[in-house]
Design an enzyme around this catalytic site. Structure first.
Site, short mmCIF file in Angstrom:
data_model
loop_
_atom_site.label_atom_id
_atom_site.label_comp_id
_atom_site.label_asym_id
_atom_site.label_seq_id
_atom_site.Cartn_x
_atom_site.Cartn_y
_atom_site.Cartn_z
N ARG A 52 -5.52 1.14 -6.28
CA ARG A 52 -6.44 1.55 -7.24
C ARG A 52 -6.83 0.47 -8.26
O ARG A 52 -7.91 0.28 -8.33
CB ARG A 52 -5.85 2.96 -7.76
CG ARG A 52 -5.46 4.23 -7.12
CD ARG A 52 -4.61 5.11 -7.64
NE ARG A 52 -3.35 4.51 -8.01
CZ ARG A 52 -2.18 5.10 -8.37
NH1 ARG A 52 -2.58 6.39 -8.53
NH2 ARG A 52 -1.31 4.48 -8.68
N LYS A 56 11.65 8.41 -7.49
CA LYS A 56 10.89 8.58 -8.87
C LYS A 56 11.91 9.67 -9.57
O LYS A 56 12.35 9.56 -10.42
CB LYS A 56 9.47 8.64 -9.04
CG LYS A 56 8.75 7.31 -8.64
CD LYS A 56 7.30 7.69 -8.48
CE LYS A 56 6.78 6.51 -7.63
NZ LYS A 56 5.42 6.90 -7.10
N HIS A 92 -5.45 9.74 -1.77
CA HIS A 92 -4.82 9.65 -0.78
C HIS A 92 -5.47 10.07 0.48
O HIS A 92 -5.44 9.07 1.44
CB HIS A 92 -3.44 10.83 -0.80
CG HIS A 92 -2.30 10.53 -1.58
ND1 HIS A 92 -1.81 11.23 -2.53
CD2 HIS A 92 -1.74 9.23 -1.79
CE1 HIS A 92 -0.97 10.89 -3.01
NE2 HIS A 92 -0.79 9.47 -2.70
N SER A 122 -0.45 11.29 -8.26
CA SER A 122 0.13 12.70 -7.95
C SER A 122 0.83 13.15 -9.33
O SER A 122 0.94 14.18 -9.72
CB SER A 122 1.20 12.43 -6.92
OG SER A 122 0.56 12.31 -5.67
#
Ligand code: PNS
Length: 170
Positions: free
Chosen positions: A98, A48, A24, A135
């Site tokens: 990514r 989520k 990040h 994360s």
């Protein structure tokens, strides 16, 4: 970027940031080098699952990690990203990529956000050394006792350790 478009732009970098990772921060640094103002916007209720960190903790970690960039601010939003972007008169959404599978998901979000608010999304590729850092993976490795110090800033590591201590004491 030296052209007039980016110089007039206020970019929003949204996310759960539960917790912020070095990936990040890499995207934030890249965005801060392009756009005059970058708002890192923490979503209040990640879709989520229940976040490990409270909204205040996620904002505090981001503030402490992004202090070196004078053009980066930290905020939060509830509800639709498209509504938030419009409400603060921002010009562009920034998302980090990514791997190719990120793009497949993000393309639908970008189209939906543009359809809802006419705001474009720009993608910045994080450094390839962060291609596997997320994360959720950081939390899993940490909570199983693994060493995550390579993947998060020192500030975040401290918050993670405090969180683990608090959980042990419960
Ligand atoms: O870090 P994350 O969890 O990948 O970030 C996802 C986020 C916060 C960018 C996304 O879930 C989001 O935009 N949430 C706000 C609700 C919304 O606008 N949903 C429709 C997206 S097109």
């Amino acid at each position: 970027m030296r052209n007039g478009v980016a110089q007039q732009s206020h970019a929003i970098y949204p996310g759960s940031f539960d917790p912020p990772t070095n990936g990040h921060l890499d995207v934030i640094a890249r965005a801060a080098a392009i756009f005059p103002v970058v708002t890192v916007a923490v979503v209040v209720n990640p879709q989520k699952r229940e976040p490990l960190f409270t909204l205040d903790e996620r904002e505090e970690m981001l503030l402490r990690c992004t202090g070196l960039h004078p053009n980066v601010r930290v905020d939060h939003f509830r509800g639709l990203l498209a509504d938030y972007v419009t409400s603060i008169d921002a010009h562009v959404i920034v998302k980090g990529l990514r791997v190719v599978s990120d793009f497949e998901n993000e393309m639908a979000f970008a189209h939906m956000n543009r359809s809802l608010s006419n705001v474009d999304t720009m993608f910045l590729m994080s450094d390839s050394s962060y291609s596997f850092v997320s994360s959720s993976l950081i939390k899993e490795v940490f909570l199983q006792g693994g060493d995550i110090s390579k993947y998060v800033p020192d500030v975040v590591l401290e918050y993670m350790q405090q969180k683990r201590l608090a959980q042990v004491r419960k």
